[in-house]
Design a protein around this motif. Structure first.
Motif, PDB file in Angstrom:
ATOM      1  N   PHE A 199      58.771  18.845 -49.207  1.00 54.04           N
ATOM      2  CA  PHE A 199      58.185  18.072 -48.106  1.00 54.04           C
ATOM      3  C   PHE A 199      58.806  18.479 -46.768  1.00 54.04           C
ATOM      4  O   PHE A 199      58.107  18.664 -45.775  1.00 54.04           O
ATOM      5  N   ILE A 200      60.112  18.620 -46.747  1.00 56.40           N
ATOM      6  CA  ILE A 200      60.800  18.996 -45.506  1.00 56.40           C
ATOM      7  C   ILE A 200      60.329  20.362 -45.020  1.00 56.40           C
ATOM      8  O   ILE A 200      59.964  20.534 -43.851  1.00 56.40           O
ATOM      9  N   PHE A 201      60.327  21.338 -45.921  1.00 55.41           N
ATOM     10  CA  PHE A 201      59.909  22.681 -45.535  1.00 55.41           C
ATOM     11  C   PHE A 201      58.439  22.716 -45.133  1.00 55.41           C
ATOM     12  O   PHE A 201      58.054  23.439 -44.217  1.00 55.41           O
ATOM     13  N   PHE A 202      57.620  21.922 -45.806  1.00 60.52           N
ATOM     14  CA  PHE A 202      56.204  21.869 -45.447  1.00 60.52           C
ATOM     15  C   PHE A 202      56.042  21.345 -44.028  1.00 60.52           C
ATOM     16  O   PHE A 202      55.299  21.920 -43.224  1.00 60.52           O
ATOM     17  N   PHE A 203      56.731  20.270 -43.700  1.00 60.75           N
ATOM     18  CA  PHE A 203      56.635  19.706 -42.351  1.00 60.75           C
ATOM     19  C   PHE A 203      57.145  20.705 -41.303  1.00 60.75           C
ATOM     20  O   PHE A 203      56.645  20.735 -40.177  1.00 60.75           O
ATOM     21  N   LEU A 204      58.122  21.515 -41.667  1.00 59.35           N
ATOM     22  CA  LEU A 204      58.625  22.524 -40.728  1.00 59.35           C
ATOM     23  C   LEU A 204      57.555  23.564 -40.393  1.00 59.35           C
ATOM     24  O   LEU A 204      57.604  24.164 -39.316  1.00 59.35           O
ATOM     25  N   THR A 205      56.590  23.763 -41.290  1.00 58.58           N
ATOM     26  CA  THR A 205      55.515  24.724 -40.997  1.00 58.58           C
ATOM     27  C   THR A 205      54.576  24.212 -39.908  1.00 58.58           C
ATOM     28  O   THR A 205      53.756  24.974 -39.401  1.00 58.58           O
ATOM     29  N   PHE A 206      54.679  22.939 -39.531  1.00 63.11           N
ATOM     30  CA  PHE A 206      53.844  22.379 -38.472  1.00 63.11           C
ATOM     31  C   PHE A 206      54.377  22.717 -37.072  1.00 63.11           C
ATOM     32  O   PHE A 206      53.701  22.449 -36.073  1.00 63.11           O
ATOM     33  N   ILE A 207      55.557  23.271 -36.972  1.00 62.19           N
ATOM     34  CA  ILE A 207      56.186  23.517 -35.672  1.00 62.19           C
ATOM     35  C   ILE A 207      55.268  24.316 -34.757  1.00 62.19           C
ATOM     36  O   ILE A 207      55.030  23.931 -33.614  1.00 62.19           O
ATOM     37  N   ARG A 208      54.745  25.427 -35.250  1.00 65.03           N
ATOM     38  CA  ARG A 208      53.857  26.252 -34.394  1.00 65.03           C
ATOM     39  C   ARG A 208      52.585  25.513 -34.028  1.00 65.03           C
ATOM     40  O   ARG A 208      52.093  25.617 -32.909  1.00 65.03           O
ATOM     41  N   ASP A 209      52.030  24.766 -34.960  1.00 68.26           N
ATOM     42  CA  ASP A 209      50.796  24.010 -34.697  1.00 68.26           C
ATOM     43  C   ASP A 209      51.024  23.003 -33.570  1.00 68.26           C
ATOM     44  O   ASP A 209      50.137  22.781 -32.744  1.00 68.26           O
ATOM     45  N   GLY A 225      55.747   4.152 -49.791  1.00 68.21           N
ATOM     46  CA  GLY A 225      56.553   4.348 -51.007  1.00 68.21           C
ATOM     47  C   GLY A 225      58.004   4.643 -50.667  1.00 68.21           C
ATOM     48  O   GLY A 225      58.924   4.137 -51.324  1.00 68.21           O
ATOM     49  N   MET A 226      58.219   5.451 -49.620  1.00 71.22           N
ATOM     50  CA  MET A 226      59.593   5.735 -49.188  1.00 71.22           C
ATOM     51  C   MET A 226      60.289   4.455 -48.739  1.00 71.22           C
ATOM     52  O   MET A 226      61.478   4.250 -49.036  1.00 71.22           O
ATOM     53  N   GLY A 227      59.557   3.601 -48.033  1.00 74.36           N
ATOM     54  CA  GLY A 227      60.129   2.327 -47.603  1.00 74.36           C
ATOM     55  C   GLY A 227      60.510   1.446 -48.779  1.00 74.36           C
ATOM     56  O   GLY A 227      61.541   0.768 -48.753  1.00 74.36           O
ATOM     57  N   ILE A 228      59.688   1.462 -49.811  1.00 72.93           N
ATOM     58  CA  ILE A 228      59.996   0.697 -51.027  1.00 72.93           C
ATOM     59  C   ILE A 228      61.250   1.235 -51.684  1.00 72.93           C
ATOM     60  O   ILE A 228      62.134   0.469 -52.101  1.00 72.93           O
ATOM     61  N   VAL A 229      61.366   2.568 -51.765  1.00 77.82           N
ATOM     62  CA  VAL A 229      62.562   3.195 -52.353  1.00 77.82           C
ATOM     63  C   VAL A 229      63.807   2.782 -51.568  1.00 77.82           C
ATOM     64  O   VAL A 229      64.842   2.469 -52.152  1.00 77.82           O
ATOM     65  N   ALA A 230      63.693   2.782 -50.249  1.00 76.00           N
ATOM     66  CA  ALA A 230      64.843   2.437 -49.406  1.00 76.00           C
ATOM     67  C   ALA A 230      65.235   0.968 -49.532  1.00 76.00           C
ATOM     68  O   ALA A 230      66.409   0.624 -49.468  1.00 76.00           O
ATOM     69  N   GLY A 263      69.411   3.890 -47.355  1.00 78.39           N
ATOM     70  CA  GLY A 263      68.207   3.124 -47.042  1.00 78.39           C
ATOM     71  C   GLY A 263      67.779   3.304 -45.601  1.00 78.39           C
ATOM     72  O   GLY A 263      66.592   3.494 -45.304  1.00 78.39           O
ATOM     73  N   PHE A 264      68.743   3.260 -44.691  1.00 76.47           N
ATOM     74  CA  PHE A 264      68.446   3.437 -43.270  1.00 76.47           C
ATOM     75  C   PHE A 264      67.858   4.824 -43.009  1.00 76.47           C
ATOM     76  O   PHE A 264      66.841   4.956 -42.313  1.00 76.47           O
ATOM     77  N   MET A 265      68.470   5.847 -43.576  1.00 78.59           N
ATOM     78  CA  MET A 265      68.000   7.219 -43.355  1.00 78.59           C
ATOM     79  C   MET A 265      66.634   7.453 -43.991  1.00 78.59           C
ATOM     80  O   MET A 265      65.802   8.170 -43.429  1.00 78.59           O
ATOM     81  N   ILE A 266      66.375   6.854 -45.150  1.00 76.93           N
ATOM     82  CA  ILE A 266      65.051   6.979 -45.767  1.00 76.93           C
ATOM     83  C   ILE A 266      64.008   6.313 -44.881  1.00 76.93           C
ATOM     84  O   ILE A 266      62.916   6.858 -44.684  1.00 76.93           O
ATOM     85  N   ASN A 267      64.317   5.156 -44.328  1.00 77.69           N
ATOM     86  CA  ASN A 267      63.371   4.483 -43.429  1.00 77.69           C
ATOM     87  C   ASN A 267      63.130   5.289 -42.152  1.00 77.69           C
ATOM     88  O   ASN A 267      61.987   5.385 -41.687  1.00 77.69           O
ATOM     89  N   ILE A 268      64.173   5.880 -41.593  1.00 76.13           N
ATOM     90  CA  ILE A 268      64.010   6.742 -40.414  1.00 76.13           C
ATOM     91  C   ILE A 268      63.149   7.949 -40.787  1.00 76.13           C
ATOM     92  O   ILE A 268      62.241   8.334 -40.032  1.00 76.13           O
ATOM     93  N   SER A 269      63.405   8.535 -41.944  1.00 75.23           N
ATOM     94  CA  SER A 269      62.605   9.683 -42.405  1.00 75.23           C
ATOM     95  C   SER A 269      61.143   9.293 -42.596  1.00 75.23           C
ATOM     96  O   SER A 269      60.242  10.065 -42.243  1.00 75.23           O
ATOM     97  N   ALA A 270      60.906   8.112 -43.135  1.00 70.81           N
ATOM     98  CA  ALA A 270      59.527   7.641 -43.325  1.00 70.81           C
ATOM     99  C   ALA A 270      58.836   7.461 -41.979  1.00 70.81           C
ATOM    100  O   ALA A 270      57.665   7.841 -41.813  1.00 70.81           O
ATOM    101  N   LEU A 271      59.556   6.896 -40.998  1.00 74.69           N
ATOM    102  CA  LEU A 271      58.990   6.725 -39.664  1.00 74.69           C
ATOM    103  C   LEU A 271      58.659   8.076 -39.035  1.00 74.69           C
ATOM    104  O   LEU A 271      57.577   8.263 -38.462  1.00 74.69           O
ATOM    105  N   LEU A 272      59.565   9.025 -39.138  1.00 75.05           N
ATOM    106  CA  LEU A 272      59.314  10.366 -38.596  1.00 75.05           C
ATOM    107  C   LEU A 272      58.138  11.039 -39.313  1.00 75.05           C
ATOM    108  O   LEU A 272      57.345  11.750 -38.678  1.00 75.05           O
ATOM    109  N   ALA A 273      58.034  10.808 -40.606  1.00 74.63           N
ATOM    110  CA  ALA A 273      56.899  11.360 -41.362  1.00 74.63           C
ATOM    111  C   ALA A 273      55.586  10.755 -40.881  1.00 74.63           C
ATOM    112  O   ALA A 273      54.588  11.465 -40.720  1.00 74.63           O
ATOM    113  N   VAL A 274      55.569   9.445 -40.644  1.00 73.60           N
ATOM    114  CA  VAL A 274      54.362   8.780 -40.127  1.00 73.60           C
ATOM    115  C   VAL A 274      53.955   9.402 -38.791  1.00 73.60           C
ATOM    116  O   VAL A 274      52.781   9.734 -38.576  1.00 73.60           O
ATOM    117  N   ILE A 275      54.916   9.574 -37.906  1.00 73.00           N
ATOM    118  CA  ILE A 275      54.630  10.156 -36.591  1.00 73.00           C
ATOM    119  C   ILE A 275      54.091  11.576 -36.747  1.00 73.00           C
ATOM    120  O   ILE A 275      53.080  11.944 -36.128  1.00 73.00           O
TER     121      ILE A 275
END
Length: 182
Positions: A170-180, A64-69, A15-27
Motif C-alpha cells: 500500500f505504501i509503495f503504491f501510494f508513492l507511485t501517485f507522486i508524479r500524478d 477498517g484501519m480506524g477499527i484496527v487502531a 493506534g495514533f499512527m494508524i489513525n494518522i495513516s488512515a487520515l492521510l490515506a483518505v486525503i
C-alpha cells in the motif's frame, strides 16, 4: 503487524499512527479521485461511477484501519480482526482498481511503466493477502511474545510476513501517485 502495538505505551502510539495513516490515506484517495474526475472530463477513459466505486472501497479500508487502531488485538480480538480484514481486503481491491484505471488513462495521463509498477504491486499484495487470511484463520490463540517452538507459531509468522508485505505494498503504491499529483 498488530503485535507491534499491543502493550502500552506502544499501543497508544500504534493506534495514533494508524489513525494518522488512515487520515492521510483518505486525503490521498480523495485527491486521486478528483484528479481522475478532472482528467476524465477531456479524455473519457473511465466511467465516473467506477472512479467513485474505487474511492468508496478505499474509504472502507480506511475505516477498517480506524477499527484496527481503536480495538487492540488482545482486548477485542474479533473486532480487531474484522477491522484488519476490511482494511487489507478493501485496500487490495482499491489498489487493483486504481491500477486498472491507470491503464485506461494511458498514454495520455500515465506511462505504461508506472502502470506496470502499480499492477505488479497490486498482484503481489493480492497474492500475499490470500495466505495472510489462511494463516491467520489457523491460529488457535491470540497472544504476543511468540516463540518458535509454540503451537501455531509458523502460522503466526507466515501471517505476519504477509501482513507486512501487503502494508508495504500500500505504501509503495501510494508513492507511485507522486508524479500524478505534481
Amino acid at each position: 503487524f498488530s503485535d507491534t502495538g499491543t502493550k502500552p505505551p506502544e499501543s497508544g502510539i500504534f493506534g495514533f499512527m494508524i489513525n494518522i495513516s488512515a487520515l492521510l490515506a483518505v486525503i490521498t484517495m480523495y485527491i486521486r479521485y478528483l484528479l481522475i474526475e478532472k482528467q476524465n472530463e477531456s479524455s473519457h477513459f473511465v466511467r465516473s461511477s467506477c472512479n467513485m466505486f474505487s474511492l468508496c472501497i478505499g474509504l472502507m479500508g480506511c475505516i477498517g484501519m480506524g477499527i484496527v487502531a481503536t480495538f487492540q488485538e488482545l482486548s477485542v480480538p474479533s473486532v480487531h480482526d474484522i477491522g484488519a480484514l476490511v482494511a487489507f481486503g478493501s485496500g487490495v481491491v482499491y489498489i487493483t482498481l486504481q491500477s486498472i484505471i491507470s491503464y485506461k488513462s494511458c498514454p495520455q495521463w500515465n506511462t505504461y511503466f508506472v502502470c506496470h509498477i502499480r499492477m505488479a504491486i497490486s498482484i503481489i499484495s493480492c497474492i500475499a493477502f490470500i495466505p495472510m487470511i489462511v494463516f491467520a484463520s489457523k491460529i488457535s490463540m491470540t497472544k504476543i511474545d511468540w516463540t518458535p517452538d509454540e503451537k501455531d507459531y509458523s502460522y503466526h509468522f507466515g501471517s505476519a510476513i504477509c501482513e507486512w508485505t501487503v502494508a508495504f505494498g500500500f505504501i509503495f503504491f501510494f508513492l507511485t501517485f507522486i508524479r500524478d499529483f505534481q
